[in-house]
Write a protein that holds these residues in place. Structure first.
Motif, short mmCIF file in Angstrom:
data_model
loop_
_atom_site.label_atom_id
_atom_site.label_comp_id
_atom_site.label_asym_id
_atom_site.label_seq_id
_atom_site.Cartn_x
_atom_site.Cartn_y
_atom_site.Cartn_z
N SER A 211 -4.57 11.40 -37.18
CA SER A 211 -4.90 9.52 -36.93
C SER A 211 -5.23 9.15 -38.50
O SER A 211 -4.39 8.00 -38.16
CB SER A 211 -6.60 9.99 -36.06
N TYR A 215 -2.51 5.75 -38.76
CA TYR A 215 -3.22 4.04 -39.04
C TYR A 215 -2.69 3.58 -40.13
O TYR A 215 -2.58 2.55 -40.30
CB TYR A 215 -4.75 4.71 -39.15
N LEU A 346 -7.32 6.34 -31.84
CA LEU A 346 -6.00 6.74 -32.77
C LEU A 346 -5.66 7.57 -32.71
O LEU A 346 -4.86 8.06 -33.76
CB LEU A 346 -6.41 6.34 -34.14
#
Length: 572
Positions: A211, A215, A346
């Motif tokens: 994640s 991101y 996410l």
């Protein structure tokens, strides 16, 4: 009515005494399991064809109720891989409303199974059938995850195995190499972390790292947020699903499958927990709790739940003392959902797919599948392969039903082949029971004519050692007030043993070792000796502990009694 018989384990353990130290142990174990359960609950929900929040709702609501009302001290409940195939198929055929109805009916069935004390009957499902459909489910889970693992732009996945791979073959030019890289690295980390740092929850490390990478570098891969939108931060208000007799009629066969799978998986998880701890679960209480949990899951918009073997094992290894650890696990999941709902979106789907690929491999029981397929009797191999192939190529309902039917027919054939017209029941019997006296009066090897040393117990299996007898062997040591130093199991009247019997014998051997007891077999025929050798059980038991008759077995027992306990056990 015996009220104590039906009291959940959480109540009886609290009555025995529960201290602050015990509570501290349960908090640590419950929190640890919650960290592992967070990604798994979402992954299983997505693989089942619903949103990730429904997996969390199930793990929270059903997980809490299973621990509160169940018959196991350590059971952790929630969504599991066993249900993925069935739930996905039900949703494709009947929609999510149909799944709610099927899960509700399955919950009622599970509750009634427990109420009518049918828990012990579930254990008699033959081992090749269980391994066949479990391996089949694992293969289907693996297949269904290739879409997200490779990042393929497929809107709706077919439920059929062949159709899935036909679709994949047309999408090879659309592979998302960012998603594929995340998936491959995730599998590598899951395997490496498990072996190098077994106490670290590898799935949570994988989803946090993946994640973060998605991101920070704004990688073009599908995430929970991009596919499902925002997640709720709390449980929904309970509501009754819509009922119709037409819907009940349509989903009833699927409800039976969900109930059967839930019963098998939950009781298997309890057996694993008992083997790890020496505890004894109450199967009927557990089935009633599973039923109540599935009904409650429906009210809160969840999916089907059962006992989770891996999470239950983690709970034990983390130092759990009581079912309160399972309740804490559910509460901590609710806290995580409230605090981290903005971050959960996410998570890349390819990382969750990698987690499920590893889960599928672990649940496949490939070593057991290979052992039965290559080294067991032809009949057991046929049952195994037919159950496996029907599960993969048609559906789980057909696989399980056909497997059980075939096992029943082959059992009848075995009984015809090996059993004469004798008015005697197959049983595991105690040699000191007065009822056995007439049977042994004219027997030169009668146990009543032998000198049994102190610390030695002698039991005899009288008749075929098949799946209907196997479960009784596991409870033999529990019937003895004090664990013996040597346990002699006489098998002179055992003409055959099937795969379930061999598996039960291996479990019994492990139980003996855990209780510092040495197992000695007596009167094993050449056919069974060959089977023990093929399955490498002869090596585990020890060649010198497999004897031709009771006289040789008693000589061996005396030799073992003369040794120091440590030295005697070290040999095995």
């Amino acid at each position: 009515m015996n009220v104590k018989y039906w009291l959940p384990r959480s109540f009886t353990i609290l009555q025995e005494g529960y201290s602050a130290r015990h509570f501290s142990s349960d908090i640590v174990a419950g929190s640890t399991v919650a960290i592992i359960a967070l990604p798994l609950a979402m992954a299983f929900a997505i693989a089942s064809g619903v949103g990730p929040e429904k997996g969390l709702f199930t793990a929270i609501v059903a997980g809490f109720i299973i621990s509160l009302l169940g018959g196991s001290r350590y059971q952790i409940g929630g969504p599991t891989g066993a249900f993925v195939v069935v739930l996905y198929t039900v949703i494709l055929k009947h929609g999510y409303d149909g799944l709610l109805m099927a899960t509700f009916l399955a919950g009622l069935m599970l509750f009634l199974m427990g109420a009518f004390k049918l828990g012990s009957i579930i254990k008699f499902i033959p081992y090749p059938v269980t391994v066949g459909f479990t391996t089949g489910i694992a293969l289907i889970i693996f297949s269904s995850q290739m879409k997200d693992f490779f990042g393929l732009p497929v809107a709706t996945m077919p439920a059929e195995f062949i159709e899935q791979w036909k679709l994949y073959s047309t999408q090879l030019s659309h592979i998302n190499y960012y998603a594929l890289t995340i998936g491959v690295v995730s599998i590598f980390l899951l395997i490496k972390l498990r072996h190098a740092f077994p106490k670290i929850p590898a799935p949570i490390i994988v989803i946090v790292l993946s994640s973060f990478m998605v991101y920070v570098f704004n990688l073009p891969v599908e995430t929970i947020g991009s596919k499902f939108g925002e997640l709720p931060s709390t449980l929904p208000s309970p509501q009754l699903p819509s009922f119709s007799f037409e819907k009940i009629r349509l989903v009833f066969p699927d409800a039976i499958t969900i109930a059967l799978l839930g019963a098998i998986e939950s009781l298997l998880s309890c057996v694993v927990a008992d083997g790890m701890t020496g505890d004894r679960h109450h199967s009927n209480k557990e089935l009633m709790a599973q039923g109540a949990a599935n009904v409650a899951s429906v009210f809160f918009g969840g999916i089907a739940a059962t006992g989770a073997i891996a999470r239950t094992a983690t709970n034990i290894k983390s130092g759990a003392y009581s079912p309160i650890s399972g309740m804490i696990h559910a509460i901590m999941l609710l806290v995580f959902m409230f605090v981290f709902s903005q971050l959960i979106v996410l998570i890349p789907l390819s990382a969750l797919a990698a987690i499920l690929v590893v889960v599928a491999w672990n649940m496949s029981e490939f070593h057991h599948f290979k052992a039965i397929a290559l080294k067991s009797e032809r009949n057991d191999t046929v049952v195994l392969l037919i159950t496996f192939l029907l599960t993969v190529l048609i559906d789980l309902n057909t696989g399980v039903q056909t497997g059980i039917m075939l096992a029943g027919l082959l059992f009848i054939k075995r009984m015809i082949d090996v059993t004469g017209i004798i008015d005697k029941k197959d049983q595991i019997r105690m040699p000191f029971d007065s009822a056995d006296e007439p049977y042994e009066t004219e027997d030169a090897f009668a146990i009543s004519k032998k000198n049994i040393p102190q610390g030695v117990e002698v039991y005899e299996i009288d008749g075929p050692f098949f799946f209907g007898v196997a479960d009784r062997l596991k409870n033999v040591l529990n019937e003895i007030a004090q664990n013996p130093k040597v346990f002699i199991l006489r098998m002179r009247h055992v003409p055959m043993v099937d795969a379930t019997g061999l598996h039960a014998l291996e479990e019994f051997l492990d139980l003996c070792k855990n209780n510092q007891t040495i197992l000695v077999l007596s009167g094993v025929n050449e056919h069974i000796k060959l089977k023990l050798k093929r399955m490498k059980l002869e090596e585990k038991i020890g060649h010198e502990n497999i004897t031709d008759n009771i006289d040789h077995a008693l000589i061996r027992a005396n030799e073992l009694l003369k040794k120091e306990p440590y030295n005697a056990l070290r040999e095995h």
